[in-house]
Design an enzyme around this catalytic site. Structure first.
Site, PDB file in Angstrom:
ATOM      1  CB  THR A  44      -0.937   0.000   1.223  1.00  0.00           C
ATOM      2  OG1 THR A  44      -1.744  -1.188   1.181  1.00  0.00           O
ATOM      3  CG2 THR A  44      -1.847   1.207   1.248  1.00  0.00           C
ATOM      4  CE1 TYR A 132      -0.533  -9.048   2.951  1.00  0.00           C
ATOM      5  CE2 TYR A 132       1.201  -7.623   2.121  1.00  0.00           C
ATOM      6  CZ  TYR A 132      -0.117  -7.996   2.141  1.00  0.00           C
ATOM      7  OH  TYR A 132      -1.040  -7.347   1.364  1.00  0.00           O
ATOM      8  CE  LYS A 160      -2.029  -6.980   5.105  1.00  0.00           C
ATOM      9  NZ  LYS A 160      -1.394  -5.829   4.422  1.00  0.00           N
TER      10      LYS A 160
END
Length: 303
Positions: A44, A132, A160
């Site tokens: 992001t 992740y 995550k």
């Protein structure tokens, strides 16, 4: 320290460089809204197009601006084990609180390769690590049985999970002692229902207080209130992924008057139709737009 609302922070740019003034405003906005942690330089944050020097400056700035109000976690994983180690060590030297290590992308390592990668990074640092798993970006899935084999690495503490599978999330809970975090805003509520303790959120960039309320209600078992918070934010969750993240989030932050709507190639600003859909979803979710945008205009450049 990874429980609750952690935000995958966007990186504001202006005229091709990191906009530290806007970064400071964004950090304060999120922390004042109740964010409990920040991930800096994840996907992001457009980490793939940031230099090492830019990451260093951004990590140091975020740590200093946050003033220990929340943990600051470096997105230091890459598709190169050596580079991931170097970046994670840099995060540790800068005094960050943890690091997030993505499953190597493009290379498509086997489970054995993934295990070797995560082990090498973990043994290179004392920082607590979040694995992740985001198959939609990496091309490979890190399975629960792979995560289970990381049990002898004490600083691998969380995952995550962004596979989109609640069955896989449940299997992680059953087979590991890792803190489970949702990697999808729209699955925060059901993920908490099957054992997650929080989310690493994109929507928290634009709606931190609302996302914190959702997490708090869900963690406290207030099912009716959590459902209401989820349904209010659902249009926003969907709108933020109409085009590639973080394009929609950056557009909305610009429409809120907080940043420039600037991305780095190969990402480009969202299409006009997408912008209209994002604005409509923001209004429906109770997000306050800048006066010019609220009156039907376009985001104005920041002074």
């Amino acid at each position: 320290m990874f429980d609750g609302l952690t935000v995958a922070m966007i990186t504001p740019f202006r005229a091709g460089a990191i906009d530290f003034e806007a970064t400071a405003q964004l950090i304060d906005f999120m922390i004042e809204g109740g964010v409990e942690g920040l991930v800096v330089s994840g996907s992001t944050g457009e980490a793939a197009t940031c230099t090492v020097d830019e990451r260093r400056a951004l990590w140091r700035f975020t740590r200093e601006r946050s003033r220990s109000r929340v943990p600051v976690i470096a997105g230091s994983g890459t598709n190169s084990t050596a580079d991931s180690i170097a970046l994670t060590r840099m995060a540790e030297e800068l005094g960050l609180d943890g690091a997030m290590i993505v499953t190597p992308f493009y290379n498509k390592p086997t489970p054995k390769g993934q295990l070797a990668h995560f082990t090498a990074v973990a043994r290179s640092t004392k920082l607590p690590l979040v694995i992740y798993n985001v198959p939609g970006r990496t091309g490979t899935n890190t399975l629960p049985e792979t995560l289970e084999k990381l049990r002898d690495l004490p600083n691998v503490v969380a995952v995550k999970e962004a596979s989109g599978s609640l069955d896989q999330a449940s299997a992680i809970r059953a087979r590991t002692s890792l803190t489970l975090l949702s990697g999808d805003d729209s699955l925060t509520l059901p993920m908490i229902a099957v054992g997650a303790t929080g989310v690493v959120s994109v929507a928290g960039n634009v709606a931190p207080a609302e996302m914190r309320a959702l997490c708090d209600h869900a963690r406290a078992g207030r099912a009716r209130e959590a459902e209401a918070a989820h349904l209010k934010l659902l249009p926003l969750f969907k709108a933020l992924f109409i085009e590639s993240n973080p394009g929609p989030a950056k557009y909305l932050l610009s429409a809120m008057g907080m940043i420039e709507n600037e991305l780095r190639l190969p990402l480009v600003p969202v299409e006009p139709a997408t912008a209209q859909a994002i604005e409509a979803a923001a209004r429906e979710s109770g997000i306050r737009l800048a006066p010019a945008v609220a009156a039907g205009g376009r985001p104005a450049p920041r002074a």
